[in-house]
Design a protein around this motif. Structure first.
Motif, PDB file in Angstrom:
ATOM      1  N   GLU A   1      -2.903   1.109  -3.848  1.00 28.52           N
ATOM      2  CA  GLU A   1      -2.159  -0.144  -3.842  1.00 28.52           C
ATOM      3  C   GLU A   1      -1.211  -0.222  -5.042  1.00 28.52           C
ATOM      4  OE1 GLU A   1      -4.715  -3.632  -1.927  1.00 28.52           O
ATOM      5  OE2 GLU A   1      -5.761  -2.647  -3.577  1.00 28.52           O
TER       6      GLU A   1
ATOM      7  N   THR B   1      -7.171   3.062  -4.706  1.00 27.64           N
ATOM      8  CA  THR B   1      -6.813   2.552  -3.382  1.00 27.64           C
ATOM      9  C   THR B   1      -5.388   2.878  -2.952  1.00 27.64           C
ATOM     10  OG1 THR B   1      -5.991   0.438  -4.233  1.00 27.64           O
ATOM     11  CG2 THR B   1      -8.367   0.599  -3.783  1.00 27.64           C
TER      12      THR B   1
ATOM     13  N   LYS C   1       0.842  -1.194   0.000  1.00 30.64           N
ATOM     14  CA  LYS C   1       0.000   0.000   0.000  1.00 30.64           C
ATOM     15  C   LYS C   1       0.878   1.245   0.000  1.00 30.64           C
ATOM     16  CE  LYS C   1      -3.970   2.221   0.318  1.00 30.64           C
ATOM     17  NZ  LYS C   1      -4.898   1.994   1.444  1.00 30.64           N
TER      18      LYS C   1
END
Length: 332
Positions: free
Chosen positions: A324, A322, A59
């Motif tokens: 990610e 996100t 992440k």
């Protein structure tokens, strides 16, 4: 029959996530819709088409990460709201470069120098990541979203003006590329949203994602259009929505890596544009598929993905929804 670009525009499906599109499938619980537009099945990729495996995921906690680039030693660079960050191959943050504003695009030269594109300016850093120069892009409505580097040139993708700007390394503009020109058989770039990119392929030609035409186009440095490929369709071999592919990267052998939003997909095409395989489909980016229609007012993006390729051909993908970062390796 595959849905076309017109079908998507009628439904207002620019950037809409898979889950949202599924809501068009019925008129009510008891009455079937004869005009149902179902794309739920597209959220699952045929396993036979996937020829890459995910080998790493982490992440990115930086504020509004927007693009990734890969430099010497396969070090990963991330453009984000406060500058540029460099990561090791293990995803560990190594260093950060502060800039005057949000970085929307970047490129890393062979010598390790970094070119960071802000909305209407460029910041240049040497291999030690020390600031070297800053120059403004004077075009009205400039909105930089892509950078590519040759030995002597800097190419900037300007989504605001729908043009590729060629500069020398000192920041002097040399040429505008991609504008409509009937005499040169150039149809012009259509960019409904700020995802215009530019790359330099191993064949020495530029690659530009003409998103509104669902094309990837190849230009000489002087602006001649050599060839284009791509077609509007939700089928796996094409591009759907109002504006796809939103990103393009290149494998060492000249094959293309494309990224899409709405249906978040990463795919491989040959050097001449024939569909070959899938790196990752919507099932690899479930949150992105679900929230793909959420606009980030800070820079106009609407979710999506951005990819970069390392020296071994591994594909690293940044999920804009996100944060990610996922790396995929081709199966042997």
């Amino acid at each position: 029959m595959n849905p076309t670009r017109r079908d998507f525009l009628k439904l207002g499906a620019c950037g809409v996530g898979v889950a949202a599109l599924g809501r068009f499938s019925t008129l009510g619980a008891s009455e079937p819709n004869p005009f149902a537009y179902k794309v739920d099945h597209l959220a699952k990729t045929d396993p036979k088409l996937i020829r890459f495996d995910q080998v790493q995921a982490w992440k990115c906690t930086l504020s509004r990460p927007r693009q990734v680039a890969i430099g010497a030693g396969d070090r990963l660079y991330v453009a984000y709201a406060k500058g540029v960050a460099a990561y090791g191959t293990d995803g560990v943050l190594m260093t950060e470069i502060a800039t005057r504003g949000p970085v929307r695009c970047l490129a890393v030269a062979k010598d390790g120098s970094v070119i960071a594109g802000l909305r209407s300016s460029v910041e240049v850093f040497d291999a030690s990541l020390k600031s070297v120069s800053t120059w403004e892009v004077p075009e009205n409505k400039a909105w930089l979203t892509g950078v590519a580097l040759s030995d002597n040139d800097v190419f900037l993708a300007d989504s605001g003006n729908r043009v590729i700007l060629r500069y020398d390394r000192a920041g002097k503009r040399v040429k505008r590329i991609g504008e409509k020109d009937k005499d040169r058989n150039v149809p012009g770039l259509i960019a409904p949203s700020p995802y215009l990119e530019v790359k330099i392929a191993p064949d020495g030609l530029l690659r530009v994602n003409n998103t509104g035409r669902h094309h990837v186009e190849s230009y000489t440095f002087d602006g001649d259009l050599e060839f284009a490929w791509g077609k509007p369709t939700a089928a796996i071999e094409g591009f759907c929505g109002c504006c796809n592919p939103i990103g393009v990267a290149l494998l060492p052998d000249g094959r293309h890596v494309t990224c899409e939003k709405g249906l978040p997909r990463v795919k491989i095409y040959t050097a001449t544009g024939e569909f070959e395989s899938v790196v990752a489909g919507p099932e690899s980016f479930p949150e992105n598929a679900r929230t793909g229609s959420v606009r980030d007012a800070s820079d106009g993006t609407m979710g999506g993905l951005h990819a970069a390729v390392d020296s071994t051909g591994r594909v690293t993908v940044l999920d804009l929804a996100t944060g990610e970062v996922k790396t995929f390796k081709a199966r042997t």
